[in-house]
Write a protein that holds these residues in place. Structure first.
Motif, PDB file in Angstrom:
ATOM      1  N   GLY A   1       0.472  14.931  -4.675  1.00 36.36           N
ATOM      2  CA  GLY A   1       0.148  14.557  -3.293  1.00 36.36           C
ATOM      3  C   GLY A   1      -1.109  15.242  -2.802  1.00 36.36           C
TER       4      GLY A   1
ATOM      5  N   GLN B   1       1.293   6.543  -6.961  1.00 35.86           N
ATOM      6  CA  GLN B   1       0.148   7.407  -7.274  1.00 35.86           C
ATOM      7  C   GLN B   1       0.491   8.868  -7.001  1.00 35.86           C
ATOM      8  N   GLU B   2       1.193   9.132  -5.924  1.00 37.29           N
ATOM      9  CA  GLU B   2       1.590  10.500  -5.581  1.00 37.29           C
ATOM     10  C   GLU B   2       2.493  11.083  -6.667  1.00 37.29           C
TER      11      GLU B   2
ATOM     12  N   ARG C   1       0.826  -1.210   0.000  1.00 38.99           N
ATOM     13  CA  ARG C   1       0.000   0.000   0.000  1.00 38.99           C
ATOM     14  C   ARG C   1       0.862   1.262   0.000  1.00 38.99           C
ATOM     15  N   MET C   2       1.941   1.227   0.750  1.00 36.93           N
ATOM     16  CA  MET C   2       2.828   2.392   0.800  1.00 36.93           C
ATOM     17  C   MET C   2       3.479   2.636  -0.561  1.00 36.93           C
TER      18      MET C   2
ATOM     19  N   ALA D   1       2.264   1.648  -3.491  1.00 41.05           N
ATOM     20  CA  ALA D   1       1.193   2.090  -4.397  1.00 41.05           C
ATOM     21  C   ALA D   1       0.883   3.576  -4.179  1.00 41.05           C
ATOM     22  N   TRP D   2       0.837   4.010  -2.905  1.00 40.82           N
ATOM     23  CA  TRP D   2       0.597   5.420  -2.604  1.00 40.82           C
ATOM     24  C   TRP D   2       1.680   6.297  -3.221  1.00 40.82           C
ATOM     25  N   ARG D   3       2.941   5.884  -3.051  1.00 41.20           N
ATOM     26  CA  ARG D   3       4.052   6.678  -3.558  1.00 41.20           C
ATOM     27  C   ARG D   3       3.990   6.781  -5.086  1.00 41.20           C
TER      28      ARG D   3
END
Length: 140
Positions: A17, A11-12, A4-5, A7-9
């Protein structure tokens, strides 16, 4: 969690952000470890049925109006109604008891009912939040 981390990065990097307001909101949640306090607008009416009696409280700009008296908190009103120390927001169903699970939108099975330990909804006989009324209703 690591997935998840990552994937977040990704996407960011692709879409940007969080905006400043969202970052401030999240920082406040992290600091206080709870959601922001709910603000009730003046004129909002809270209704609670307790021991066969209906109690109506109106949110005022300087507190809470119950029976023509302004109280500084809902807890003071709950104490006056019950004669014991109550959390006002909990008494008027504005807050969950500590440790209570957050209810989600789970689909219910057809087997649920009064014989499996579930309870019928209590509706207005526990507590309700009503919007300010702008018209009067005449009986016919």
């Amino acid at each position: 969690m690591l997935r998840r981390m990552i994937a977040w990065r990704l996407q960011e990097r692709a879409f940007g952000g969080l905006d400043t307001e969202s970052l401030r909101f999240l920082a406040g949640l992290a600091r206080h470890r709870s959601s922001p306090r709910r603000r009730l607008k003046p004129g909002t009416v809270l209704v609670r049925d307790y021991q066969g009696q209906r109690y109506t409280v109106t949110v005022a700009s300087d507190g809470f109006d119950w029976q023509g008296t302004i109280y500084p908190s809902l807890s003071a009103i709950a104490r006056a109604i019950t004669g014991t120390a109550w959390s006002g927001p909990r008494f008027f169903a504005l807050a969950r008891p500590k440790g209570a699970p957050i209810r989600g939108n789970r689909k219910r099975s057809g087997r649920e009912g009064p014989h499996n330990g579930s309870h019928p909804a209590l509706g207005l006989n526990t507590a309700s939040l009503l919007l300010p009324q702008t018209t009067s209703h005449a009986q016919t």
